[in-house]
Enzyme design. Structure first.
Site, PDB file in Angstrom:
ATOM      1  N   ASP A   5      30.257 -10.214   9.628  1.00  0.00           N
ATOM      2  CA  ASP A   5      29.945 -11.638   9.464  1.00  0.00           C
ATOM      3  C   ASP A   5      30.735 -12.261   8.307  1.00  0.00           C
ATOM      4  OD1 ASP A   5      28.696 -10.585   7.246  1.00  0.00           O
ATOM      5  OD2 ASP A   5      26.679 -11.303   7.745  1.00  0.00           O
ATOM      6  N   HIS A  57      31.002 -11.044   5.200  1.00  0.00           N
ATOM      7  CA  HIS A  57      30.501 -10.833   3.839  1.00  0.00           C
ATOM      8  C   HIS A  57      31.385  -9.866   3.063  1.00  0.00           C
ATOM      9  CE1 HIS A  57      27.834  -7.380   5.468  1.00  0.00           C
ATOM     10  NE2 HIS A  57      28.487  -6.800   4.485  1.00  0.00           N
ATOM     11  N   GLU A  75      26.352 -12.841   1.753  1.00  0.00           N
ATOM     12  CA  GLU A  75      26.267 -13.243   3.153  1.00  0.00           C
ATOM     13  C   GLU A  75      26.739 -14.689   3.319  1.00  0.00           C
ATOM     14  OE1 GLU A  75      25.932 -11.043   5.205  1.00  0.00           O
ATOM     15  OE2 GLU A  75      24.102  -9.845   5.096  1.00  0.00           O
TER      16      GLU A  75
HETATM   17  C1  GLP Z   1      28.207  -3.304   3.658  1.00  0.00           C
HETATM   18  C2  GLP Z   1      28.535  -3.407   2.151  1.00  0.00           C
HETATM   19  C3  GLP Z   1      29.891  -3.977   1.923  1.00  0.00           C
HETATM   20  C4  GLP Z   1      30.847  -3.379   2.939  1.00  0.00           C
HETATM   21  C5  GLP Z   1      30.496  -3.892   4.308  1.00  0.00           C
HETATM   22  C6  GLP Z   1      31.303  -3.268   5.423  1.00  0.00           C
HETATM   23  O1  GLP Z   1      27.039  -3.908   4.049  1.00  0.00           O
HETATM   24  N1  GLP Z   1      27.572  -4.110   1.366  1.00  0.00           N
HETATM   25  O2  GLP Z   1      30.324  -3.711   0.593  1.00  0.00           O
HETATM   26  O3  GLP Z   1      32.161  -3.773   2.658  1.00  0.00           O
HETATM   27  O4  GLP Z   1      29.127  -3.883   4.548  1.00  0.00           O
HETATM   28  O5  GLP Z   1      30.908  -1.955   5.680  1.00  0.00           O
HETATM   29  P1  GLP Z   1      31.777  -0.942   6.494  1.00  0.00           P
HETATM   30  O6  GLP Z   1      32.957  -0.622   5.651  1.00  0.00           O
HETATM   31  O7  GLP Z   1      30.899   0.241   6.714  1.00  0.00           O
HETATM   32  O8  GLP Z   1      32.163  -1.613   7.756  1.00  0.00           O
END
Ligand code: GLP
Length: 261
Positions: free
Chosen positions: A136, A138, A143
């Site tokens: 999304d 973030h 968010e």
């Molecule tokens: C999580 C973390 C982020 C991370 C993102 C993507 O919720 N809070 O710091 O970058 O989501 O995660 P992933 O790398 O597992 O796709």
């Protein structure tokens, strides 16, 4: 913003690791910002490999994690502090207490957030901040709708993020906490170099919005467009929705490699 499109997630991890190595070799007391999620895991594995090969020491380095779930018991395997301990810290030579995260166990969370901001400032600020991106848009746990100037604070996760992260909680979305502490977009912007890793098709839309969409709180990662030194490392799948992919490839192939990131 420098956008680098690579053939594989492994190459993205190697480039990010080289950037960390170059920083620590110039500045043995560097301050790192560490992200969790799956995106930086290959980078951490490469940093560990280099440490074990005697090429890299973290003995003078400090590190700050980006965010933390609220409501998990201390030491929970999926608390972000624990993930960083397991995936990086215990395998290298950080000094005791050199790695810090926001204290989600504090009775006064607002005060814990303010203390975390102060700790980052007292350490001299983050030199190199590793980032991932959520589907999304973030970064950390900022968010959509997050103030572009926000500092460390309590946030509520979107249903999408809880669904995405349920894989770390035996696919049980109800086990994923709804609240978190996260560095703000203003906090992250203070880091001197941002290195964001994104790989896989599932990130393509968020990456396109971050790099080529409008600067907007609706895509918190678009705040990287304001940063004077932001590097986005992608594989082909994550880059697949970019309009200017060929241009980014041209720029990278013409760049003298001694310049680094
Ligand atoms: C999580 C973390 C982020 C991370 C993102 C993507 O919720 N809070 O710091 O970058 O989501 O995660 P992933 O790398 O597992 O796709």
């Amino acid at each position: 913003m420098e956008v680098v499109i690579l053939d594989s997630p492994h190459q993205a991890a190697l480039l990010a690791a080289e950037s960390v190595r170059a920083l620590i070799s110039r500045q043995s007391q560097a301050v790192l910002g560490l992200a969790t999620g799956s995106s930086p895991l290959a980078l951490y594995a490469e940093l560990i490999r280099r440490h074990e090969a005697g090429e890299l020491s973290f003995s003078g380095v400090k590190a700050f994690t980006l965010d933390e779930y609220v409501g998990l018991p201390a030491g929970h395997a999926e608390s972000y502090r624990e993930v960083i301990r397991r995936e990086l810290e215990v395998h290298v030579d950080f000094a005791p207490d050199a790695v810090q995260g926001p204290n989600a166990q504090a009775a006064d969370l607002a005060q814990a957030c303010a203390q975390y901001e102060n700790a980052i400032i007292a350490a001299g600020g983050v030199d190199l901040q590793i980032l991932g991106i959520g589907t999304d848009g973030h970064i950390a746990f900022n968010e959509p709708g997050s103030s572009l100037n926000s500092l460390t604070r309590v946030k509520t996760l979107t249903a999408q993020t809880r669904k995405d992260n349920a894989r770390f909680f035996h696919d049980d979305i109800d086990a994923v906490p709804a609240l978190c502490l996260t560095q703000g977009l203003g906090t992250i912007q203070r880091a001197r170099h941002l290195v964001l890793l994104a790989t896989g098709e599932a990130k393509a839309a968020a990456v396109a919005a971050m790099v080529e969409g409008p600067l907007s709180a609706s895509c918190p990662a678009s705040v990287l467009q304001l940063h004077p030194h932001a590097t986005v490392l992608l594989d082909e799948a994550a880059a697949s929705s970019l309009h200017n992919g060929d241009y980014y490839r041209e720029v990278w192939s013409a760049k003298p490699k001694w310049q680094g990131l």
